[in-house]
Motif scaffolding. Structure first.
Motif, PDB file in Angstrom:
ATOM      1  N   ARG A   6       0.833  -1.206   0.000  1.00 52.72           N
ATOM      2  CA  ARG A   6       0.000   0.000   0.000  1.00 52.72           C
ATOM      3  C   ARG A   6       0.864   1.252   0.000  1.00 52.72           C
ATOM      4  O   ARG A   6       2.022   1.230   0.442  1.00 52.72           O
ATOM      5  CB  ARG A   6      -0.902  -0.003   1.229  1.00 52.72           C
ATOM      6  CG  ARG A   6      -1.838  -1.196   1.238  1.00 52.72           C
ATOM      7  CD  ARG A   6      -2.639  -1.228   2.477  1.00 52.72           C
ATOM      8  NE  ARG A   6      -3.915  -0.578   2.186  1.00 52.72           N
ATOM      9  CZ  ARG A   6      -4.867  -0.422   3.068  1.00 52.72           C
ATOM     10  NH1 ARG A   6      -4.713  -0.828   4.309  1.00 52.72           N
ATOM     11  NH2 ARG A   6      -5.999   0.147   2.722  1.00 52.72           N
ATOM     12  N   LEU A   7       0.287   2.350  -0.483  1.00 49.30           N
ATOM     13  CA  LEU A   7       0.990   3.625  -0.507  1.00 49.30           C
ATOM     14  C   LEU A   7       0.737   4.386   0.785  1.00 49.30           C
ATOM     15  O   LEU A   7      -0.410   4.514   1.219  1.00 49.30           O
ATOM     16  CB  LEU A   7       0.528   4.468  -1.690  1.00 49.30           C
ATOM     17  CG  LEU A   7       0.878   3.920  -3.064  1.00 49.30           C
ATOM     18  CD1 LEU A   7       0.222   4.771  -4.142  1.00 49.30           C
ATOM     19  CD2 LEU A   7       2.377   3.889  -3.262  1.00 49.30           C
ATOM     20  N   MET A   8       1.806   4.894   1.397  1.00 51.40           N
ATOM     21  CA  MET A   8       1.683   5.705   2.604  1.00 51.40           C
ATOM     22  C   MET A   8       2.118   7.124   2.284  1.00 51.40           C
ATOM     23  O   MET A   8       3.227   7.334   1.794  1.00 51.40           O
ATOM     24  CB  MET A   8       2.548   5.162   3.739  1.00 51.40           C
ATOM     25  CG  MET A   8       2.442   6.016   5.001  1.00 51.40           C
ATOM     26  SD  MET A   8       3.491   5.449   6.346  1.00 51.40           S
ATOM     27  CE  MET A   8       2.627   3.989   6.842  1.00 51.40           C
ATOM     28  N   PRO A   9       1.263   8.122   2.541  1.00 51.31           N
ATOM     29  CA  PRO A   9       1.675   9.507   2.330  1.00 51.31           C
ATOM     30  C   PRO A   9       2.677   9.918   3.403  1.00 51.31           C
ATOM     31  O   PRO A   9       2.455   9.685   4.596  1.00 51.31           O
ATOM     32  CB  PRO A   9       0.377  10.296   2.448  1.00 51.31           C
ATOM     33  CG  PRO A   9      -0.555   9.432   3.226  1.00 51.31           C
ATOM     34  CD  PRO A   9      -0.127   8.019   2.997  1.00 51.31           C
ATOM     35  N   CYS A  10       3.779  10.490   2.968  1.00 48.83           N
ATOM     36  CA  CYS A  10       4.833  10.916   3.888  1.00 48.83           C
ATOM     37  C   CYS A  10       5.255  12.342   3.565  1.00 48.83           C
ATOM     38  O   CYS A  10       5.082  12.808   2.443  1.00 48.83           O
ATOM     39  CB  CYS A  10       6.043   9.994   3.776  1.00 48.83           C
ATOM     40  SG  CYS A  10       5.741   8.326   4.363  1.00 48.83           S
ATOM     41  N   ASN A  11       5.810  13.006   4.560  1.00 46.68           N
ATOM     42  CA  ASN A  11       6.366  14.339   4.337  1.00 46.68           C
ATOM     43  C   ASN A  11       7.695  14.172   3.611  1.00 46.68           C
ATOM     44  O   ASN A  11       8.546  13.404   4.070  1.00 46.68           O
ATOM     45  CB  ASN A  11       6.579  15.060   5.664  1.00 46.68           C
ATOM     46  CG  ASN A  11       5.288  15.342   6.387  1.00 46.68           C
ATOM     47  OD1 ASN A  11       4.225  15.392   5.771  1.00 46.68           O
ATOM     48  ND2 ASN A  11       5.355  15.518   7.681  1.00 46.68           N
ATOM     49  N   PRO A  12       7.880  14.847   2.482  1.00 48.38           N
ATOM     50  CA  PRO A  12       9.130  14.696   1.727  1.00 48.38           C
ATOM     51  C   PRO A  12      10.314  15.291   2.481  1.00 48.38           C
ATOM     52  O   PRO A  12      10.158  16.238   3.240  1.00 48.38           O
ATOM     53  CB  PRO A  12       8.855  15.453   0.426  1.00 48.38           C
ATOM     54  CG  PRO A  12       7.782  16.417   0.761  1.00 48.38           C
ATOM     55  CD  PRO A  12       6.969  15.790   1.857  1.00 48.38           C
ATOM     56  N   GLY A  13      11.459  14.711   2.269  1.00 47.05           N
ATOM     57  CA  GLY A  13      12.680  15.203   2.900  1.00 47.05           C
ATOM     58  C   GLY A  13      12.921  14.523   4.234  1.00 47.05           C
ATOM     59  O   GLY A  13      11.990  14.107   4.911  1.00 47.05           O
ATOM     60  N   ALA A  14      14.161  14.391   4.595  1.00 48.03           N
ATOM     61  CA  ALA A  14      14.532  13.738   5.849  1.00 48.03           C
ATOM     62  C   ALA A  14      14.532  14.757   6.983  1.00 48.03           C
ATOM     63  O   ALA A  14      15.111  15.826   6.857  1.00 48.03           O
ATOM     64  CB  ALA A  14      15.903  13.096   5.711  1.00 48.03           C
ATOM     65  N   ASP A  15      13.867  14.440   8.059  1.00 48.23           N
ATOM     66  CA  ASP A  15      13.885  15.259   9.272  1.00 48.23           C
ATOM     67  C   ASP A  15      14.699  14.478  10.296  1.00 48.23           C
ATOM     68  O   ASP A  15      14.241  13.444  10.785  1.00 48.23           O
ATOM     69  CB  ASP A  15      12.461  15.489   9.772  1.00 48.23           C
ATOM     70  CG  ASP A  15      12.413  16.386  11.000  1.00 48.23           C
ATOM     71  OD1 ASP A  15      13.451  16.538  11.676  1.00 48.23           O
ATOM     72  OD2 ASP A  15      11.343  16.928  11.285  1.00 48.23           O
ATOM     73  N   PRO A  16      15.889  14.933  10.634  1.00 42.48           N
ATOM     74  CA  PRO A  16      16.759  14.153  11.510  1.00 42.48           C
ATOM     75  C   PRO A  16      16.220  13.969  12.926  1.00 42.48           C
ATOM     76  O   PRO A  16      16.656  13.084  13.648  1.00 42.48           O
ATOM     77  CB  PRO A  16      18.065  14.947  11.512  1.00 42.48           C
ATOM     78  CG  PRO A  16      17.669  16.324  11.146  1.00 42.48           C
ATOM     79  CD  PRO A  16      16.486  16.195  10.234  1.00 42.48           C
ATOM     80  N   ASP A  17      15.250  14.780  13.330  1.00 40.55           N
ATOM     81  CA  ASP A  17      14.736  14.697  14.693  1.00 40.55           C
ATOM     82  C   ASP A  17      13.403  13.971  14.806  1.00 40.55           C
ATOM     83  O   ASP A  17      12.989  13.615  15.897  1.00 40.55           O
ATOM     84  CB  ASP A  17      14.571  16.112  15.272  1.00 40.55           C
ATOM     85  CG  ASP A  17      15.894  16.842  15.354  1.00 40.55           C
ATOM     86  OD1 ASP A  17      16.908  16.198  15.694  1.00 40.55           O
ATOM     87  OD2 ASP A  17      15.923  18.042  15.067  1.00 40.55           O
ATOM     88  N   ARG A  18      12.725  13.770  13.691  1.00 37.20           N
ATOM     89  CA  ARG A  18      11.377  13.204  13.756  1.00 37.20           C
ATOM     90  C   ARG A  18      11.092  12.392  12.501  1.00 37.20           C
ATOM     91  O   ARG A  18      10.918  12.949  11.422  1.00 37.20           O
ATOM     92  CB  ARG A  18      10.376  14.360  13.874  1.00 37.20           C
ATOM     93  CG  ARG A  18       9.014  13.929  14.236  1.00 37.20           C
ATOM     94  CD  ARG A  18       8.182  15.131  14.612  1.00 37.20           C
ATOM     95  NE  ARG A  18       6.846  14.663  14.909  1.00 37.20           N
ATOM     96  CZ  ARG A  18       5.759  15.357  14.718  1.00 37.20           C
ATOM     97  NH1 ARG A  18       5.834  16.567  14.244  1.00 37.20           N
ATOM     98  NH2 ARG A  18       4.586  14.854  15.019  1.00 37.20           N
ATOM     99  N   TRP A  19      11.025  11.070  12.649  1.00 36.17           N
ATOM    100  CA  TRP A  19      10.720  10.200  11.523  1.00 36.17           C
ATOM    101  C   TRP A  19      10.228   8.856  12.024  1.00 36.17           C
ATOM    102  O   TRP A  19      10.489   8.462  13.157  1.00 36.17           O
ATOM    103  CB  TRP A  19      11.902  10.041  10.585  1.00 36.17           C
ATOM    104  CG  TRP A  19      13.252   9.984  11.235  1.00 36.17           C
ATOM    105  CD1 TRP A  19      14.088  11.041  11.431  1.00 36.17           C
ATOM    106  CD2 TRP A  19      13.921   8.848  11.779  1.00 36.17           C
ATOM    107  NE1 TRP A  19      15.236  10.624  12.065  1.00 36.17           N
ATOM    108  CE2 TRP A  19      15.156   9.272  12.292  1.00 36.17           C
ATOM    109  CE3 TRP A  19      13.609   7.507  11.884  1.00 36.17           C
ATOM    110  CZ2 TRP A  19      16.072   8.427  12.883  1.00 36.17           C
ATOM    111  CZ3 TRP A  19      14.525   6.647  12.495  1.00 36.17           C
ATOM    112  CH2 TRP A  19      15.733   7.115  12.974  1.00 36.17           C
TER     113      TRP A  19
END
Length: 75
Positions: A21-34
């Motif tokens: 399944r496809l999961m919508p994610c925030n683009p770009g790496a956030d080093p503090d929150r993932w």
């Protein structure tokens, strides 16, 4: 890149390896929150999985955050 139908934020879809399944994610790496690990090819997110204690972030994977965690209009 797509936009969230609820809040209009930019999102990227990651195909989850375990469900397909496809999961919508925030683009770009956030080093503090993932919470999702994904493989990237250019600007595309190819495949991913939810990061857990049993399945931590693997080498070569990019960490991203599921959009549900930040959507301002989530129901």
């Amino acid at each position: 890149m797509s936009r969230c139908r609820e809040c209009g934020a930019s999102i990227a879809f990651v195909r989850m390896a375990d469900t397909g399944r496809l999961m919508p994610c925030n683009p770009g790496a956030d080093p503090d929150r993932w919470n999702v690990a994904c493989i990237k090819s250019g600007a595309l997110y190819i495949s991913g999985y939810v990061i857990t204690d049993k399945q931590p972030l693997a080498p070569g994977f990019v960490p991203v955050l599921a959009h549900l965690a930040t959507c301002t209009k989530k129901g």
